[in-house]
Design a protein around this motif. Sequence first.
Motif, PDB file in Angstrom:
ATOM      1  N   ALA A 247       0.841  -1.195   0.000  1.00  0.00           N
ATOM      2  CA  ALA A 247       0.000   0.000   0.000  1.00  0.00           C
ATOM      3  C   ALA A 247       0.870   1.236   0.000  1.00  0.00           C
ATOM      4  O   ALA A 247       1.935   1.265   0.630  1.00  0.00           O
ATOM      5  CB  ALA A 247      -0.916   0.003   1.212  1.00  0.00           C
ATOM      6  N   MET A 248       0.421   2.273  -0.705  1.00  0.00           N
ATOM      7  CA  MET A 248       1.067   3.574  -0.684  1.00  0.00           C
ATOM      8  C   MET A 248       0.236   4.476   0.221  1.00  0.00           C
ATOM      9  O   MET A 248      -0.844   4.923  -0.160  1.00  0.00           O
ATOM     10  CB  MET A 248       1.152   4.158  -2.099  1.00  0.00           C
ATOM     11  N   ILE A 249       0.713   4.697   1.439  1.00  0.00           N
ATOM     12  CA  ILE A 249      -0.003   5.520   2.410  1.00  0.00           C
ATOM     13  C   ILE A 249       0.850   6.768   2.670  1.00  0.00           C
ATOM     14  O   ILE A 249       1.954   6.673   3.198  1.00  0.00           O
ATOM     15  CB  ILE A 249      -0.258   4.749   3.718  1.00  0.00           C
ATOM     16  N   ARG A 250       0.310   7.937   2.283  1.00  0.00           N
ATOM     17  CA  ARG A 250       1.096   9.167   2.279  1.00  0.00           C
ATOM     18  C   ARG A 250       0.508  10.178   3.263  1.00  0.00           C
ATOM     19  O   ARG A 250      -0.687  10.463   3.229  1.00  0.00           O
ATOM     20  CB  ARG A 250       1.118   9.783   0.880  1.00  0.00           C
ATOM     21  N   MET A 251       1.359  10.712   4.133  1.00  0.00           N
ATOM     22  CA  MET A 251       0.949  11.795   5.014  1.00  0.00           C
ATOM     23  C   MET A 251       1.273  13.114   4.312  1.00  0.00           C
ATOM     24  O   MET A 251       2.431  13.397   4.015  1.00  0.00           O
ATOM     25  CB  MET A 251       1.682  11.702   6.355  1.00  0.00           C
ATOM     26  N   GLN A 252       0.242  13.897   4.046  1.00  0.00           N
ATOM     27  CA  GLN A 252       0.409  15.152   3.325  1.00  0.00           C
ATOM     28  C   GLN A 252       0.461  16.307   4.325  1.00  0.00           C
ATOM     29  O   GLN A 252      -0.512  16.627   4.987  1.00  0.00           O
ATOM     30  CB  GLN A 252      -0.732  15.346   2.325  1.00  0.00           C
ATOM     31  N   GLU A 253       1.613  16.916   4.410  1.00  0.00           N
ATOM     32  CA  GLU A 253       1.904  17.915   5.436  1.00  0.00           C
ATOM     33  C   GLU A 253       0.977  19.131   5.336  1.00  0.00           C
ATOM     34  O   GLU A 253       0.824  19.725   4.262  1.00  0.00           O
ATOM     35  CB  GLU A 253       3.363  18.363   5.325  1.00  0.00           C
ATOM     36  N   ALA A 254       0.338  19.460   6.471  1.00  0.00           N
ATOM     37  CA  ALA A 254      -0.452  20.682   6.681  1.00  0.00           C
ATOM     38  C   ALA A 254      -1.821  20.665   6.006  1.00  0.00           C
ATOM     39  O   ALA A 254      -2.564  21.645   6.111  1.00  0.00           O
ATOM     40  CB  ALA A 254       0.321  21.922   6.261  1.00  0.00           C
ATOM     41  N   TYR A 255      -2.189  19.582   5.323  1.00  0.00           N
ATOM     42  CA  TYR A 255      -3.529  19.506   4.734  1.00  0.00           C
ATOM     43  C   TYR A 255      -4.537  19.040   5.776  1.00  0.00           C
ATOM     44  O   TYR A 255      -4.212  18.263   6.673  1.00  0.00           O
ATOM     45  CB  TYR A 255      -3.542  18.550   3.538  1.00  0.00           C
ATOM     46  N   ASP A 256      -5.799  19.502   5.605  1.00  0.00           N
ATOM     47  CA  ASP A 256      -6.842  19.157   6.572  1.00  0.00           C
ATOM     48  C   ASP A 256      -7.796  18.121   5.988  1.00  0.00           C
ATOM     49  O   ASP A 256      -7.421  17.352   5.102  1.00  0.00           O
ATOM     50  CB  ASP A 256      -7.572  20.422   7.037  1.00  0.00           C
TER      51      ASP A 256
END
Length: 279
Positions: A247-256
């Motif tokens: 799985a590609m699980i990405r934490m996107q900085e500063a997005y709500d």
Amino acid sequence: MQLVASIKSFAGQQLRFEHRSTVLNCDMHFSLYLPPQAETGAVPLLTWLSGLTCTDENFVQKACAQRAAAEHGVAILAPDTSPRGESVADDPDGSWDMGLGAGFYVNATQAPWAEHYRMYDYVLEELPALVAAQHPVDLSRQSIFGHSMGGHGALTIALKNPQRYRSMSAFAPICAPLECPWGHKAFAGYLGEDRQRWAEHDSCTLVRGATQHLPMLVDQGSADSFLQEQLKTPLLESACAESGYPAMIRMQEAYDHSYFFIASFMDEHVAFHAGHCKS
């Protein structure tokens, strides 16, 4: 199936329909974007599942998905988030996380919900078949994605039916309804107190038991106010790592949690699915 609206968009057509659902036992609306390529042949079908309080129109108006859909030649189907109508049960306390707008994409077994709340069957079976009977979409090339409650729905439906879909993705999904207040309330109401039934609609549990793997993409905003208490993305990361589920699980900085976040990465999600639906 009655056409309610037809709007040209990126050389394709953004359509909205009303129909009588046999599965849900009520009248429903849904939206369908047909890219210009649909004028000459059948195109892949992406199903989008929206989150709590939404209808089919939130995605159509806010996600900016039509441009990418036209570029890649894919149709996008957007159902409503629950059954609707005067006879359809709603939360007796009037809260927004249960009842109308909050179907959680399960088949309810408990009264009063069981009479109408069968969103799992509606999304998996009835609605795609209805669309394919009248529009040039190829049900052998399907993918599914969604947001929040809809992200939960997209992941669990695909994990339970890997033979039906080419890929799955989600924006800020409710990853572990067994472990969060939204899941506890909805599952207890719709499915009763048997937690084994709950586990049948829990992404982390399904990942651990999966024998067939689909491509998975998940985007989560680091500034999402629901991340810690309700969404619990780290639990999905752990489940994938422990079970070897790619799985590609990405934490996107500063997005709500908003559609500003969804629109920012929508092109990537549509391209991801289109790539898996080409052949």
